[in-house]
Motif scaffolding. Structure first.
Motif, PDB file in Angstrom:
ATOM      1  N   ASP A 144    -120.109  18.996  -2.168  1.00 64.49           N
ATOM      2  CA  ASP A 144    -121.485  18.627  -1.993  1.00 64.49           C
ATOM      3  C   ASP A 144    -121.756  17.493  -3.082  1.00 64.49           C
ATOM      4  OD1 ASP A 144    -124.436  18.531  -2.106  1.00 64.49           O
ATOM      5  OD2 ASP A 144    -124.418  20.468  -1.616  1.00 64.49           O
ATOM      6  N   ARG A 146    -124.442  16.403  -4.276  1.00 60.43           N
ATOM      7  CA  ARG A 146    -125.075  17.033  -5.480  1.00 60.43           C
ATOM      8  C   ARG A 146    -124.381  17.675  -6.703  1.00 60.43           C
ATOM      9  NH1 ARG A 146    -129.227  19.284  -0.989  1.00 60.43           N
ATOM     10  NH2 ARG A 146    -126.888  20.123  -0.344  1.00 60.43           N
ATOM     11  N   ARG A 172    -121.638  17.709   6.541  1.00 61.31           N
ATOM     12  CA  ARG A 172    -121.927  19.021   6.175  1.00 61.31           C
ATOM     13  C   ARG A 172    -123.286  19.450   6.265  1.00 61.31           C
ATOM     14  NH1 ARG A 172    -117.975  22.573   5.329  1.00 61.31           N
ATOM     15  NH2 ARG A 172    -116.235  21.870   4.116  1.00 61.31           N
ATOM     16  N   HIS A 174    -125.749  18.241   4.521  1.00 60.65           N
ATOM     17  CA  HIS A 174    -126.686  18.137   3.428  1.00 60.65           C
ATOM     18  C   HIS A 174    -127.659  16.982   3.536  1.00 60.65           C
ATOM     19  CE1 HIS A 174    -123.672  20.567   1.715  1.00 60.65           C
ATOM     20  NE2 HIS A 174    -122.665  19.671   1.588  1.00 60.65           N
TER      21      HIS A 174
END
Length: 620
Positions: A144, A146, A172, A174
């Motif tokens: 991820d 983030r 994904r 996201h």
């Protein structure tokens, strides 16, 4: 913003790729490590070549499986990194991509990973290198963006930042909005790829099915806006793994790739809240209709015979060229025998109605589309044009003379148009859609051409089974449906004819008059009509009418679709359609019937067997 592309996107040697990128107009490139490893040029020679070509070398990638490891493995990873940093310096590259660990990570701890990246940052700084940490969508612990930023932030090192890759973020699911929370000076690099909406493991999806921006299912415009709003000032770079691109012509793919980036930045710049750092090009001007279709051949006599059978009118011979015009209502077919030695009839071009041809031309030039030009003489209308990836020539017209395009006046000694005839007799009144066949290697580029240059949108693609495999069809259309281009990809080695669909208000009347004039439509088997009865519960009279005229039929919640096809003429055929109610699709279930019938007719013609006019044991 500056434009860049990873060498992994292209076929050929590293030198071939650099030349192609420079010729296409890219500002820089990412050097994919395997491309350098197999090259017989030293890093210094590659650097010198890039300098001569005016290309910056923006990124060296990838360095794999570094963080989240045990102490003994960390030392070996630092040894590997030292060698890679030295190579990057020899290339003159200041940023190295470090992917999140997918293989050797054993410690799922942000503090440990941050401390290890801090060690890597110390080593990178000694070489004048920056480390761009990227969260791979299949990373062992870090998948991820983030989290990759959280780790890079904790590393607290000026040489450690992040690389943001649209594929790894969007695959994904996201939310990319969080990009705006990352300081722009800590976003060291941005990589872009589009992709089709597929349900499969993310690694295979990434390695084989990425696409250039504008060709897939993702909103990359919004992604770029987030990046720009974060304050990122580096290049926008393409990293597209795709089996087709890696086998296609290097220069053509590079041109295609740059076009996608120019289109994407323009799209992002037009979104609300986008910063002025994003550049716009000329406004899109979506075509309002078909001006004409052009058929080219050494001898177009057979095409003229079919047009006459379909009830179209000969409008005249061009006053300076071996070109003739046929029309009915707002449908116009131009037959061109100029410079066509040994060519069978084929779809050579389309004319499109636009509001301002100059604006579309400016946009096409900004997107580096190849122009199409034709010699004109005094008093003849000059029309702007360009060449689509399939080779189809597209010309633009924004000038009328009375009720018709201004160029029609250049045709003489034909019959005058009678606009009332098609309407009163249910005859052909307009071009409904145009089907263009091309190879798989040109398909994605053709989709991008239609979206970026013409501003057409892309409903979901469909597939139909033919005798030789699946045929993929992607319809490109204007919102109002006045312009529909169907892009068809046949199985390898198979070339289905292009076809022009003409719409009418009474397909039964057109079919009946055409048969009276000698047309023998593509034969439809009796089994098809038995299936129609089962599928739709049609009454006996309707089925009898369909069967008598060899018409095909479809029904949706919005209306009905009646249609028939002419036999192949060279590499072309015509379709006559009638849309009832608000039917707005294309009877995909009927496509296998057409493909099978055309295949039977082709085999019969090759064998010299006169069976094209027979179907299901009775004459059509």
């Amino acid at each position: 913003m500056r434009t860049s592309i990873a060498t992994v996107c292209l076929s050929g040697s590293l030198e071939d790729k650099l030349y192609a990128c420079a010729d296409a107009g890219f500002d820089g490139v990412e050097i994919f490590e395997p491309d350098l490893v197999v090259s017989d040029r030293s890093p210094e020679e590659i650097r010198a070549l890039a300098d001569r070509l005016g290309l910056s070398l923006d990124l060296y990638q990838p360095f794999r499986d570094f963080e989240g490891v045990a102490p003994d493995l960390l030392e070996d990873n630092l040894r590997r990194a030292r060698e890679r940093f030295a190579t990057a310096r020899r290339l003159g590259i200041g940023t190295v991509l470090v992917c999140s660990n997918v293989a050797t990570a054993t410690v799922d701890d942000d503090e440990v990973s941050a401390a290890q990246l801090r060690r890597l940052g110390d080593l990178a700084a000694e070489h004048g290198i920056r480390v761009a940490f990227e969260a791979l969508a299949w990373g062992r612990f870090v998948d991820d963006y983030r989290r990759s930023w959280r780790i890079a932030e904790r590393a607290g090192h000026e040489a450690v930042g992040v690389c943001l890759d649209s594929f790894h973020i969007l695959a994904r699911g996201h939310d990319p909005a969080g990009i705006e929370e990352i300081p722009g000076d800590k976003i060291f690099f941005v990589q872009l790829a589009d992709a089709p909406a597929l349900t499969m493991d993310v690694l295979s999806w990434s390695r084989h099915h990425r696409l250039f921006p504008g060709e897939g299912a993702w909103d990359l415009g919004a992604f770029v806006r987030h990046v720009a709003r974060a304050g990122y000032g580096g290049p926008l770079s393409l990293e597209v793994f795709n089996d087709v691109f890696r086998q296609a012509d290097t220069r053509r793919t590079a041109e295609h790739a740059l076009r996608s980036l120019v289109w994407l930045e323009d799209r992002a710049a037009r979104l609300p809240g986008s910063p002025p750092t994003l550049q716009r090009i000329a406004d899109p001007d979506v075509p309002t209709g078909f001006d004409y279709v052009e058929v080219k051949a050494e001898d177009t006599g057979d095409v003229e015979a079919v047009l006459g059978q379909l009830g179209m009118t000969f409008r005249g011979q061009h006053r300076t060229k071996p070109v003739r015009l046929w029309s009915s209502g707002d449908s116009r077919v131009v037959l061109n025998e100029q410079h066509a030695r040994d060519e069978a009839p084929h779809l050579a071009g389309v004319g499109l109605r636009v509001t301002d041809a100059a604006v579309v031309s400016d946009r096409a030039r900004a997107l580096a589309v190849s122009p199409a030009s034709r010699r004109t003489q005094a008093g003849e209308l000059e029309m702007a044009g360009f060449v689509a990836p399939s080779g189809l020539e597209v010309f633009l017209n924004d000038r009328d003379l009375g009720d018709e395009p201004a160029w029609v006046a250049e045709f003489e000694h034909g019959h005058a148009a009678d606009p009332s005839d098609p309407a009163s007799g249910g005859g052909v009144r307009a071009v409904d859609h145009v089907n263009v066949s091309h190879g798989r290697d040109a398909h994605d580029e053709a989709v991008l051409f239609c979206t970026s240059v013409l501003g057409l949108r892309t409903p979901p693609a469909t597939e139909a089974a033919g005798p030789h495999g699946l045929v993929r069809s992607q319809v490109m259309r204007s919102d109002d449906g006045r312009v529909r281009l169907s892009l068809n990809v046949a199985p390898g080695g198979v070339r289905h004819p292009d076809h022009v669909a003409l719409v009418c208000d009474d397909v039964v009347a057109v079919a009946q008059r055409a048969r009276e004039r000698g047309l023998r439509p593509v034969p439809v088997p009796d089994n098809y009509y038995d299936d129609l009865r089962a599928r739709f519960g049609l009454d006996g009279q309707v089925l009898a009418t369909l069967r008598e005229h060899r018409l095909l039929f479809d029904r949706s919640a919005s209306g009905e679709f009646w249609h028939f096809y002419t036999p192949r003429i060279g590499r072309l055929c015509f379709e006559i359609v009638q849309r009832v109610g608000d039917y707005d699709v294309y009877a995909t279930d009927n496509t296998p019937v057409l493909l099978a019938a055309q295949d039977r007719m082709d085999r019969a013609a090759a064998a010299g067997t006169p069976t094209a006019g027979r179907s299901g044991g009775r004459s059509s």
